[in-house]
Design an enzyme around this catalytic site. Structure first.
Site, mmCIF file in Angstrom:
data_model
loop_
_atom_site.group_PDB
_atom_site.id
_atom_site.type_symbol
_atom_site.label_atom_id
_atom_site.label_comp_id
_atom_site.label_asym_id
_atom_site.label_seq_id
_atom_site.Cartn_x
_atom_site.Cartn_y
_atom_site.Cartn_z
ATOM 1 C CB SER A 78 -6.877 -16.827 -26.636
ATOM 2 O OG SER A 78 -6.048 -17.941 -26.790
ATOM 3 C CB CYS A 79 -8.224 -11.559 -28.297
ATOM 4 S SG CYS A 79 -9.265 -10.115 -27.972
ATOM 5 C CB VAL A 80 -12.758 -15.224 -28.032
ATOM 6 C CG1 VAL A 80 -11.698 -16.202 -28.503
ATOM 7 C CG2 VAL A 80 -12.955 -15.327 -26.531
#
Length: 124
Positions: A103-105
């Site tokens: 996940s990359c936020v």
């Protein structure tokens, strides 16, 4: 039983948490930011330099737990600016060659106003 992971080769926890916890055959590593553990200072001015240091810090926690980047099953990456996504990915790809789930936020603010933070779950 939970086992705490701690190494002086990565930045010390700056709050009430551990650098990592082992349970069963998994390591849950806390997020690493681009602090140089030798100096305690933020390493790098841009996303490329900061990503290198943050991911190297992750590597030291992995090593202390007896595992490495190739055994990482999940990463969570936090960016201060999604415009840095491509440059971050270039650094990330050099280390996480097995392409774990991710996940990359983008977040509003990271500790010490750094540009990125990376946490992992890895198999031992």
């Amino acid at each position: 039983m939970l086992k705490k992971v701690s190494t002086q080769k990565a930045p010390a926890a700056i709050g009430p948490y551990s650098q990592g916890i082992i349970t069963g055959n998994l390591l849950f590593a806390s997020g690493q930011i681009p602090i140089n553990p030798a100096t305690g200072e933020i390493e790098g001015k841009n996303i490329t330099e900061q990503a290198e240091q943050a991911i190297k810090n992750v590597g030291e926690v992995l090593a202390e737990a007896g595992t490495d980047y190739t055994k990482v099953v999940k990463t969570t990456c936090f960016l201060a600016d999604m415009d840095d996504f491509s440059a971050f990915n270039e650094v990330y790809a050099k280390y996480f060659t097995e392409k774990p789930a991710r996940s990359c936020v983008a977040v509003k603010t990271l500790p010490k106003n750094v540009l990125c933070e990376v946490e992992v779950i890895a198999e031992l």
